[in-house]
Enzyme design. Structure first.
Site, PDB file in Angstrom:
ATOM      1  N   ARG A 225       0.866  -1.186   0.000  1.00  0.00           N
ATOM      2  CA  ARG A 225       0.000   0.000   0.000  1.00  0.00           C
ATOM      3  C   ARG A 225       0.901   1.234   0.000  1.00  0.00           C
ATOM      4  NH1 ARG A 225      -3.509  -2.488  -1.917  1.00  0.00           N
ATOM      5  NH2 ARG A 225      -5.564  -2.953  -1.064  1.00  0.00           N
ATOM      6  N   HIS A 273      -1.535   0.098  -9.870  1.00  0.00           N
ATOM      7  CA  HIS A 273      -2.250  -0.849  -8.991  1.00  0.00           C
ATOM      8  C   HIS A 273      -2.704  -2.078  -9.783  1.00  0.00           C
ATOM      9  CE1 HIS A 273      -4.614  -1.163  -4.981  1.00  0.00           C
ATOM     10  NE2 HIS A 273      -4.342  -2.379  -5.460  1.00  0.00           N
TER      11      HIS A 273
HETATM   12  P1  NDP Z   1      -2.121 -11.119   5.003  1.00  0.00           P
HETATM   13  O1  NDP Z   1      -3.019 -10.575   6.039  1.00  0.00           O
HETATM   14  O2  NDP Z   1      -2.219 -12.544   4.646  1.00  0.00           O
HETATM   15  O3  NDP Z   1      -0.597 -10.845   5.429  1.00  0.00           O
HETATM   16  C1  NDP Z   1      -0.183  -9.655   6.001  1.00  0.00           C
HETATM   17  C2  NDP Z   1       1.228  -9.847   6.528  1.00  0.00           C
HETATM   18  O4  NDP Z   1       1.677  -8.606   7.093  1.00  0.00           O
HETATM   19  C3  NDP Z   1       1.292 -10.876   7.636  1.00  0.00           C
HETATM   20  O5  NDP Z   1       2.488 -11.619   7.549  1.00  0.00           O
HETATM   21  C4  NDP Z   1       1.298 -10.013   8.891  1.00  0.00           C
HETATM   22  O6  NDP Z   1       1.931 -10.603  10.001  1.00  0.00           O
HETATM   23  C5  NDP Z   1       2.112  -8.847   8.415  1.00  0.00           C
HETATM   24  N1  NDP Z   1       1.860  -7.676   9.266  1.00  0.00           N
HETATM   25  C6  NDP Z   1       0.705  -7.001   9.457  1.00  0.00           C
HETATM   26  N2  NDP Z   1       0.884  -5.996  10.333  1.00  0.00           N
HETATM   27  C7  NDP Z   1       2.178  -6.036  10.693  1.00  0.00           C
HETATM   28  C8  NDP Z   1       2.974  -5.276  11.577  1.00  0.00           C
HETATM   29  N3  NDP Z   1       2.461  -4.248  12.270  1.00  0.00           N
HETATM   30  N4  NDP Z   1       4.271  -5.594  11.710  1.00  0.00           N
HETATM   31  C9  NDP Z   1       4.801  -6.636  11.024  1.00  0.00           C
HETATM   32  N5  NDP Z   1       4.108  -7.414  10.166  1.00  0.00           N
HETATM   33  C10 NDP Z   1       2.811  -7.111  10.017  1.00  0.00           C
HETATM   34  O7  NDP Z   1      -2.301 -10.187   3.727  1.00  0.00           O
HETATM   35  P2  NDP Z   1      -2.023 -10.563   2.192  1.00  0.00           P
HETATM   36  O8  NDP Z   1      -0.682 -11.182   2.107  1.00  0.00           O
HETATM   37  O9  NDP Z   1      -3.173 -11.287   1.626  1.00  0.00           O
HETATM   38  O10 NDP Z   1      -2.024  -9.092   1.545  1.00  0.00           O
HETATM   39  C11 NDP Z   1      -1.070  -8.131   1.951  1.00  0.00           C
HETATM   40  C12 NDP Z   1      -1.420  -6.792   1.337  1.00  0.00           C
HETATM   41  O11 NDP Z   1      -1.128  -6.787  -0.050  1.00  0.00           O
HETATM   42  C13 NDP Z   1      -2.904  -6.391   1.381  1.00  0.00           C
HETATM   43  O12 NDP Z   1      -3.278  -5.928   2.653  1.00  0.00           O
HETATM   44  C14 NDP Z   1      -2.955  -5.308   0.337  1.00  0.00           C
HETATM   45  O13 NDP Z   1      -2.630  -4.071   0.932  1.00  0.00           O
HETATM   46  C15 NDP Z   1      -1.847  -5.707  -0.650  1.00  0.00           C
HETATM   47  N6  NDP Z   1      -2.390  -6.148  -1.943  1.00  0.00           N
HETATM   48  C16 NDP Z   1      -2.013  -5.460  -3.074  1.00  0.00           C
HETATM   49  C17 NDP Z   1      -2.470  -5.843  -4.316  1.00  0.00           C
HETATM   50  C18 NDP Z   1      -2.012  -5.122  -5.535  1.00  0.00           C
HETATM   51  O14 NDP Z   1      -2.464  -5.444  -6.651  1.00  0.00           O
HETATM   52  N7  NDP Z   1      -1.131  -4.162  -5.423  1.00  0.00           N
HETATM   53  C19 NDP Z   1      -3.383  -6.992  -4.475  1.00  0.00           C
HETATM   54  C20 NDP Z   1      -3.719  -7.628  -3.236  1.00  0.00           C
HETATM   55  C21 NDP Z   1      -3.235  -7.212  -2.028  1.00  0.00           C
HETATM   56  P3  NDP Z   1       1.329 -11.953  10.651  1.00  0.00           P
HETATM   57  O15 NDP Z   1       1.685 -13.042   9.669  1.00  0.00           O
HETATM   58  O16 NDP Z   1       2.045 -12.068  11.919  1.00  0.00           O
HETATM   59  O17 NDP Z   1      -0.152 -11.746  10.773  1.00  0.00           O
END
Ligand code: NDP
Length: 310
Positions: A225, A273
Site C-alpha cells: 500500500r 495498482h
Molecule cells: P495477510 O493478512 O495474509 O498478510 C499480512 C502480513 O503482514 C502478515 O504476515 C502479517 O503478520 C504482516 N503484518 C501485518 N501488520 C504487521 C505489523 N504491524 N508488523 C509486522 N508485520 C505485520 O495479507 P495478504 O498477504 O493477503 O495481503 C497483503 C497486502 O497486499 C494487502 O493488505 C494489500 O494491501 C496488498 N495487496 C495489493 C495488491 C495489488 O495489486 N497491489 C493486491 C492484493 C493485495 P502476521 O503473519 O504475523 O499476521
C-alpha cells in the site's frame, strides 16, 4: 432464497455476476444476486471499494460482508460495518502477485534497465550481476501474498529474509519479527519487497530513518500500500542516490495524479495498482464457499481481525 448485494463499482457487475452465479449454483446455494439496494432485505454484501454503499446500517439483516479485495483498510474503520467481515484470499491473487514480484525483483537483480534503456550502440558488458544466491532480498509481510513471494524468491535461490508481526517458519526463508527484526531485514535488503497491509501500525513504516537503514543503492518493490512509505523521504533518498530504484504499484492517492513527482522521477517505476487483480473465476468460488459456511453456521474463512487492522 438467499439475497446478496454486489456493492462495488458498476464495472464489476458484468465481470463478476456470471462467475458468482455459477459459483453459488456449484455450492448448492440459491442466491438472488442484486446490483443495487432495492429496499428489500439482504443476507450478505459482496463488497469492493468505489461503489455507492457506505452506510451498512441501512442493511440491518446482513449476516456478513465479503470483501473482494485482500486489503480492507478502506472499510475496516467504517463504524456502520458491525457484521463479520472477510477479506479476499484467492489462489489467482497469490499467483498474480508472485509473478509481479519475481518479475520486478529479477529486473532489479539482473540490472535489466541498463540494457532496455541502453539501445544506443554502446556495448555494455562490464557489469556481471551476482547470482541470486548472493543477492539479499527482504520481504516485509509474510502473509498469503508475502509468504508466497518469499517462497518463490527462495526457490529461485535468492538469499531471502522475511518479516512479520508474529514469528513464522518458512523453509528457505529466514523469518524475523519485532523492531530488531525489522532493522535487520532493512539493513541487509539489496532488494526490499513490501507486502504489508495498511494499518495504524504500518502507515509510514518506511520513514526517512528506516529508509536510511537500507544499503546504498537498494531497490524497493511496493505492491503493498502507498502509505507504507513516506513519499517525500523516498524521493529524497532516490535523488541523493542512497536508493537505486523504487517500483511502486500503490499510492496514497489513486489514480496517481499526473503532477505527482513520482511520474517524473527517473528512479521510480509507476505501475497503476495492477500487481495482482482479484480474478472472478477463482475468487467467486471463495465467496460462495464462505456463504455456504455462513448458511451452515460454520466458521468463516479469512475473517478480518479488527483489533489488528487486517
Ligand atoms: P495477510 O493478512 O495474509 O498478510 C499480512 C502480513 O503482514 C502478515 O504476515 C502479517 O503478520 C504482516 N503484518 C501485518 N501488520 C504487521 C505489523 N504491524 N508488523 C509486522 N508485520 C505485520 O495479507 P495478504 O498477504 O493477503 O495481503 C497483503 C497486502 O497486499 C494487502 O493488505 C494489500 O494491501 C496488498 N495487496 C495489493 C495488491 C495489488 O495489486 N497491489 C493486491 C492484493 C493485495 P502476521 O503473519 O504475523 O499476521
Amino acid at each position: 432464497m438467499i439475497r446478496a448485494l454486489l456493492a462495488a463499482p458498476a464495472r464489476y457487475w458484468p465481470e463478476w455476476s456470471p462467475h458468482l452465479t455459477h459459483a453459488f449454483a456449484a455450492a448448492g446455494l440459491e442466491v438472488d444476486l442484486v446490483a443495487e439496494p432495492d429496499g428489500g432485505d439482504f443476507d450478505y454484501v459482496i463488497y469492493a471499494p468505489g461503489g455507492t454503499l457506505s452506510d451498512f446500517s441501512t442493511l440491518p439483516g446482513v449476516k456478513a460482508v465479503f470483501s473482494l479485495w485482500a486489503g480492507v483498510e478502506k472499510i475496516i474503520g467504517n463504524p456502520t460495518l458491525t457484521m463479520p467481515l472477510t477479506r479476499m484470499v484467492d489462489p489467482g491473487l497469490v499467483e498474480g502477485m508472485v509473478e509481479f514480484v519475481t518479475g520486478h525483483v529479477l529486473r532489479h537483480h539482473l540490472g535489466m534497465d541498463a540494457h532496455i534503456h541502453g539501445q544506443d550502440g554502446v556495448w555494455r558488458n562490464d557489469v556481471v550481476p551476482p547470482l541470486a544466491r548472493n543477492r539479499k532480498v527482504s520481504v516485509l509481510g509474510l502473509g498469503q501474498l508475502g509468504g508466497a513471494c518469499a517462497r518463490a524468491l527462495a526457490g529461485l535461490n535468492f538469499d531471502v529474509v522475511g518479516w512479520s508481526r508474529r514469528a513464522k517458519e518458512i523453509p528457505g526463508v529466514a523469518c524475523l519479527s519485532g523492531d530488531d527484526g525489522l532493522e535487520e531485514a532493512l539493513a541487509r535488503a539489496e532488494i526490499l519487497v513490501l507486502l504489508l497491509p495498511l494499518t495504524p501500525s504500518t502507515g509510514n513504516l518506511l520513514d526517512a530513518k528506516r529508509l536510511a537503514l537500507l544499503p546504498q543503492g537498494a531497490c524497493i518493490v511496493n505492491p503493498g500500500r502507498g502509505p507504507l512509505i513516506d513519499d517525500d523521504a523516498l524521493l529524497a533518498a532516490l535523488a541523493s542516490g542512497a536508493l537505486g530504484h523504487a517500483t511502486l504499484d500503490v499510492f496514497r492517492q489513486e489514480p496517481l495524479p499526473p503532477e505527482h513527482p513520482f511520474w517524473a522521477s527517473k528512479g521510480v517505476t509507476v505501475t497503476p495498482h495492477i500487481a495482482s487483480a482479484t480474478r472472478p473465476e477463482t475468487a467467486a468460488q471463495v465467496v460462495a464457499e464462505n456463504m455456504r459456511r455462513a448458511e451452515a453456521g460454520a466458521l468463516l474463512l479469512h475473517l478480518v481481525d479488527r483489533a489488528a487492522g487486517y
